[in-house]
Scaffold this motif. Structure first.
Motif, PDB file in Angstrom:
ATOM      1  N   ASP A 200     -23.182  31.522 -14.107  1.00 27.23           N
ATOM      2  CA  ASP A 200     -23.423  30.119 -14.744  1.00 27.23           C
ATOM      3  C   ASP A 200     -24.631  29.294 -14.116  1.00 27.23           C
ATOM      4  O   ASP A 200     -25.288  28.612 -14.880  1.00 27.23           O
ATOM      5  N   ILE A 204     -27.978  27.792 -16.357  1.00 31.64           N
ATOM      6  CA  ILE A 204     -28.358  26.567 -16.384  1.00 31.64           C
ATOM      7  C   ILE A 204     -29.948  26.462 -16.024  1.00 31.64           C
ATOM      8  O   ILE A 204     -30.544  25.870 -16.831  1.00 31.64           O
ATOM      9  N   ASP A 233     -22.216  17.776 -13.395  1.00 33.05           N
ATOM     10  CA  ASP A 233     -21.705  17.424 -14.744  1.00 33.05           C
ATOM     11  C   ASP A 233     -21.437  18.851 -15.582  1.00 33.05           C
ATOM     12  O   ASP A 233     -20.411  18.881 -16.176  1.00 33.05           O
ATOM     13  N   TYR A 234     -22.398  20.118 -15.273  1.00 36.44           N
ATOM     14  CA  TYR A 234     -22.063  21.310 -15.936  1.00 36.44           C
ATOM     15  C   TYR A 234     -20.745  21.646 -15.598  1.00 36.44           C
ATOM     16  O   TYR A 234     -19.981  22.241 -16.151  1.00 36.44           O
ATOM     17  N   GLU A 235     -20.676  21.858 -14.235  1.00 40.48           N
ATOM     18  CA  GLU A 235     -19.790  22.641 -13.590  1.00 40.48           C
ATOM     19  C   GLU A 235     -18.215  21.658 -13.872  1.00 40.48           C
ATOM     20  O   GLU A 235     -17.404  22.227 -14.100  1.00 40.48           O
ATOM     21  N   GLU A 237     -17.753  19.671 -16.451  1.00 38.45           N
ATOM     22  CA  GLU A 237     -17.158  19.825 -17.760  1.00 38.45           C
ATOM     23  C   GLU A 237     -16.422  21.285 -17.769  1.00 38.45           C
ATOM     24  O   GLU A 237     -15.476  21.360 -18.595  1.00 38.45           O
ATOM     25  N   LYS A 238     -16.897  22.440 -17.252  1.00 39.06           N
ATOM     26  CA  LYS A 238     -15.969  23.629 -17.312  1.00 39.06           C
ATOM     27  C   LYS A 238     -15.039  23.249 -16.525  1.00 39.06           C
ATOM     28  O   LYS A 238     -13.892  24.032 -16.951  1.00 39.06           O
TER      29      LYS A 238
END
Length: 548
Positions: A200, A204, A233-235, A237-238
């Motif tokens: 992941d 990114i 933010d990405y992690e 959200e997941k």
């Protein structure tokens, strides 16, 4: 009517009336394993021996003589062994729980006390640097189930996730993304020493390179600052999606960074220093946690001026206390056992009661498949993730299996058993009991029967039917005990017992028989059982299917 609560109240009054002691201590009532020993049993006479200075059997006799049988719904009492008091309940009073369950519906078992205790439950709180794994899954299942139980038992509950979005792990996350970003733009991959190698992170970096190639012209410091936020933010959200799909929802998502932005770290430090619990030594600032049973004092600020990982945690709990909770419950992983005394000690240094903080330690989970331990995912070669468990086993089985053992004991999660559709699978067994009741109710409707509130349930006298009603009547006390002891497994154990008692009744007695009065009474009874089973399953976050 709560049979056990009614008996307990009558028993207290009997002790008072007997005059054998000046002050009545806590009285406990148990359900005997052997039905020959009554519906309920108490050792109160033996617990009063020292205080009353009498033989326990004589004390038991005095209590029984002063017991109001009608108020306690007791048919008969006997004194057994050294002084156990066994109670045999009036069967007509036992059956009256049925209409009460139906009247309360989804609220059956719920308590609504005056002056609710305000509780904050913090759980999961995994670093936003990768996927949630099986250990986090157990933490999520137990934490959410405990929150459900506390809410049902009348506590004012909030669920909180602490986002570790500051510190070295987030610096390494940003550096790892930057390395992957530069790699995608044709540069040599140079990962930081403690970098994150997950795919992941690579994804990114590649996405950023595709959408923002011009960032390569900026300084590394500017990129790292930007990638730090993007990565978190990405992690997050997941993580939020995985938890939501696991039927786990939080009231608050608390950012560690906010502690620094709002100057709460400095505020907590000032309070502890003002209370006299900090001192300087070897160029560092220390917290005197040994004053609160810790095995050694702890460094808060290192000699280079940076804070240790303990300091923001102290500030976070200072923030919790200032929000006005009566009780703080933290559910930590097995590697946090040594953290209990220092965190409790920090509350004491803040001038608060260390006992307002409860820390539950989740023990390890072993995944078992084909009789062997599974340490790595077949797909990724890494730890098995929550997402994989959801996809391969399903939410119901995962949540149930992970909540059905005491959190302070190790858990062997049998994946083959969890996927099986057999009575050996505890969640399948419980859900099948609910579905079977629904099937009987559908058949009854097809035959022209109705579940009517005017049916006379007092005519129920079959042994297995009465056992089923008694088990159903125990539900409110199970919830109360599970909440008081923070024991989620008490609810899953109860679900298994209720399902088992129903299956025994079903195999012994025909619900849709020739006696219309008995049929109508039984239909009311099994609908009440269905409602109780559904309420209990809901607490564990498990569905109650109508067909299987």
């Amino acid at each position: 009517m709560n049979l056990k609560a009614g008996l307990l109240e009558a028993l207290k009054k009997a002790v008072e009336k007997s005059g054998i002691v000046d002050e009545v201590p806590e009285i406990k009532i148990e359900t005997p394993k052997d039905k020959a020993n009554g519906d309920f049993s108490s050792n109160v006479a033996m617990t009063l021996t020292k205080q009353a200075r009498k033989n326990p059997r004589d004390i038991a006799s005095a209590i029984v003589e002063n017991l109001d049988h009608s108020a306690a719904n007791v048919k008969s009492v006997d004194i057994a062994g050294p002084g156990f008091i066994n109670f045999y309940m009036d069967e007509s009073s036992v059956t009256q729980i049925v209409p009460q369950v139906l009247e309360l519906g989804e609220a059956y078992g719920r308590s609504n006390p005056d002056g609710k205790q305000k509780v904050l439950v913090e759980f999961v709180s995994a670093n936003p640097t990768g996927d949630l794994h099986i250990g986090h899954a157990r933490n999520a299942s137990v934490g959410d189930t405990l929150s459900n139980i506390l809410d049902f038992a009348g506590y004012d509950v909030e669920r909180e996730y602490y986002i570790n979005d500051a510190g070295n792990q987030i610096d390494n996350l940003a550096l790892s993304i930057d390395a992957r970003y530069l790699e995608a733009l044709g540069q040599e991959l140079i990962m930081p020493e403690d970098g994150y190698m997950g795919k992941d992170i690579k994804a990114i970096g590649e996405k950023l390179a595709e959408e923002n190639p011009e960032l390569i012209e900026t300084t590394k410091e500017d990129r790292i600052q930007m990638f730090r936020k993007l990565g978190v933010d990405y992690e997050m959200e997941k993580l939020r999606k995985d938890l939501a799909d696991f039927n786990v929802h939080f009231d608050n998502w608390f950012s560690e960074t906010s502690l620094y932005e709002n100057k709460e770290v400095e505020a907590a430090l000032r309070v502890m220093t003002g209370n006299g619990y900090t001192y300087e030594a070897e160029g560092a600032l220390w917290l005197r946690t040994t004053d609160f049973s810790d095995d050694k004092d702890r460094v808060l600020r290192k000699s280079d001026g940076s804070y240790t990982y303990l300091m923001p945690d102290v500030a976070y709990h200072y923030d919790k206390v200032e929000r006005g909770y009566d009780k703080l419950i933290n559910i930590f992983g097995a590697d946090h056992h040594g953290y209990i005394n220092r965190l409790k000690g920090s509350l004491g240094a803040l001038g608060k009661d260390p006992e307002m903080l409860e820390i539950k330690i989740m023990q390890m989970v072993r995944l078992i498949e084909n009789g062997e331990e599974v340490k790595m995912s077949k797909r990724t070669g890494k730890a098995v993730t929550l997402r994989e468990l959801i996809d391969t086993i399903g939410v119901d089985a995962c949540r149930y299996f992970l909540a059905m053992r005491s959190s302070d004991s190790h858990l062997d999660f049998d994946m083959d058993l969890a996927k099986s559709e057999s009575n050996d699978n505890p969640v399948y067994y419980a859900q099948y009991a609910h579905a079977r009741i629904c099937s009987i109710l559908r058949q009854a409707e097809e035959k022209g029967h109705e579940v009517a509130g005017d049916a006379d349930v007092s005519i129920i006298d079959h042994e297995q039917a009465l056992d089923l009603i008694k088990k159903m009547a125990a539900f409110p006390n199970v919830i109360k005990g599970a909440a008081e002891h923070r024991a989620t497994h008490r609810v899953t154990t109860y679900i298994q017992e209720l399902a088992s008692t129903f299956h025994k009744f079903y195999n012994a007695e025909k619900v849709l028989g020739e006696d219309d009065h008995k049929t109508r009474a039984y239909l009311l009874m099994i609908e009440a059982v269905r409602q109780t089973l559904q309420n209990a399953l809901n607490l564990v976050g498990v569905s109650a299917p109508e067909k299987m």
